[in-house]
Design a protein around this motif. Structure first.
Motif, short mmCIF file in Angstrom:
data_model
loop_
_atom_site.label_atom_id
_atom_site.label_comp_id
_atom_site.label_asym_id
_atom_site.label_seq_id
_atom_site.Cartn_x
_atom_site.Cartn_y
_atom_site.Cartn_z
N VAL A 1 -5.43 -6.54 5.66
CA VAL A 1 -4.36 -5.34 5.69
C VAL A 1 -3.78 -5.67 4.10
O VAL A 1 -4.18 -6.86 2.98
CB VAL A 1 -3.09 -6.69 6.06
CG1 VAL A 1 -1.87 -6.48 5.57
CG2 VAL A 1 -2.80 -7.35 7.32
N GLU A 2 -3.36 -4.02 3.33
CA GLU A 2 -2.98 -4.19 2.89
C GLU A 2 -1.43 -4.33 1.66
O GLU A 2 -0.66 -4.18 2.71
CB GLU A 2 -3.75 -3.18 1.60
CG GLU A 2 -5.06 -2.61 2.13
CD GLU A 2 -5.36 -1.46 3.18
OE1 GLU A 2 -6.02 -0.79 3.26
OE2 GLU A 2 -4.44 -1.39 4.29
N SER A 3 -1.61 -4.81 0.78
CA SER A 3 0.13 -4.65 0.46
C SER A 3 0.01 -3.85 -1.22
O SER A 3 -0.88 -3.94 -2.36
CB SER A 3 0.80 -5.89 0.14
OG SER A 3 -0.42 -6.55 -0.37
N GLY A 4 1.44 -3.35 -1.79
CA GLY A 4 1.17 -3.62 -3.36
C GLY A 4 1.52 -2.08 -3.84
O GLY A 4 1.82 -1.68 -4.95
N GLY A 5 1.57 -1.33 -2.56
CA GLY A 5 1.48 0.49 -3.15
C GLY A 5 2.83 0.68 -3.05
O GLY A 5 3.97 -0.36 -3.42
N LEU B 1 0.26 -0.41 -11.29
CA LEU B 1 0.63 -1.25 -9.86
C LEU B 1 -0.33 -2.32 -9.91
O LEU B 1 -2.09 -2.18 -10.23
CB LEU B 1 0.67 -0.27 -9.11
CG LEU B 1 1.80 0.58 -8.93
CD1 LEU B 1 1.20 1.77 -7.95
CD2 LEU B 1 2.62 0.05 -8.70
N ARG B 2 -0.02 -3.29 -8.30
CA ARG B 2 -1.47 -4.41 -8.57
C ARG B 2 -1.53 -3.98 -6.85
O ARG B 2 -0.29 -4.26 -6.47
CB ARG B 2 -1.20 -5.75 -8.83
CG ARG B 2 -2.47 -6.59 -8.33
CD ARG B 2 -2.07 -7.86 -9.43
NE ARG B 2 -3.02 -9.00 -9.03
CZ ARG B 2 -2.84 -10.06 -8.26
NH1 ARG B 2 -1.63 -9.89 -7.57
NH2 ARG B 2 -4.14 -11.03 -8.40
N LEU B 3 -2.65 -3.69 -6.48
CA LEU B 3 -2.83 -3.72 -5.51
C LEU B 3 -3.39 -5.25 -4.55
O LEU B 3 -4.48 -5.53 -5.33
CB LEU B 3 -3.77 -2.59 -4.36
CG LEU B 3 -2.86 -1.31 -5.18
CD1 LEU B 3 -4.32 -0.21 -4.20
CD2 LEU B 3 -2.01 -1.03 -4.32
#
Length: 123
Positions: free
Chosen positions: A5-9, A18-20
């Motif tokens: 699971v990714e987040s931070g966009g 930005l930091r993903l």
């Protein structure tokens, strides 16, 4: 099975940051590599940065000096700090986790992908 699971966009202006984040969960024997890819509309997916468990991080030439990949081994997580963003960095960013498993057929690597997170950089 492994879930990624990714987040931070998000959306930023050129020059912004930005930091993903990406976290892997599930039945994980050993993580071999964690990596970030990106895909812009009409273009092929490309490797942005990767960090093997037993090695050094490496980056695409287009992001060297601006992006930093890091891992938290205890949390099975990988991060991508993106600075001095440019409009050409606009893309969907995907996390890929490669695990190594030992079974009846020997040692096999498996790739698990996240669903992607959108990064949009305006000029």
């Amino acid at each position: 099975q492994v879930q990624v699971v990714e987040s931070g966009g998000g959306s930023v202006r050129a020059g912004g940051s930005l930091r993903l984040s990406c976290a892997a969960s599930g039945v994980i024997f050993r993580i071999k590599t964690m990596a970030w890819y990106r895909q812009a509309p009409g273009k092929q997916r490309e490797l942005v940065a990767h960090v093997p468990t037993d090695g050094n991080a490496d980056y695409a030439d287009s992001v060297k000096g601006r992006f930093t990949i890091s891992r938290d081994t205890a949390k099975n997580s990988v991060y991508l700090a993106m600075n001095n963003l440019k409009p050409e960095d606009t893309a969907a960013y995907y996390c890929k986790v490669t695990t190594t498993e030992v079974g009846m057929q020997g040692i096999i690597d498996y790739d698990y992908w996240g669903q992607g997170t959108q990064v949009t950089v305006s000029s």
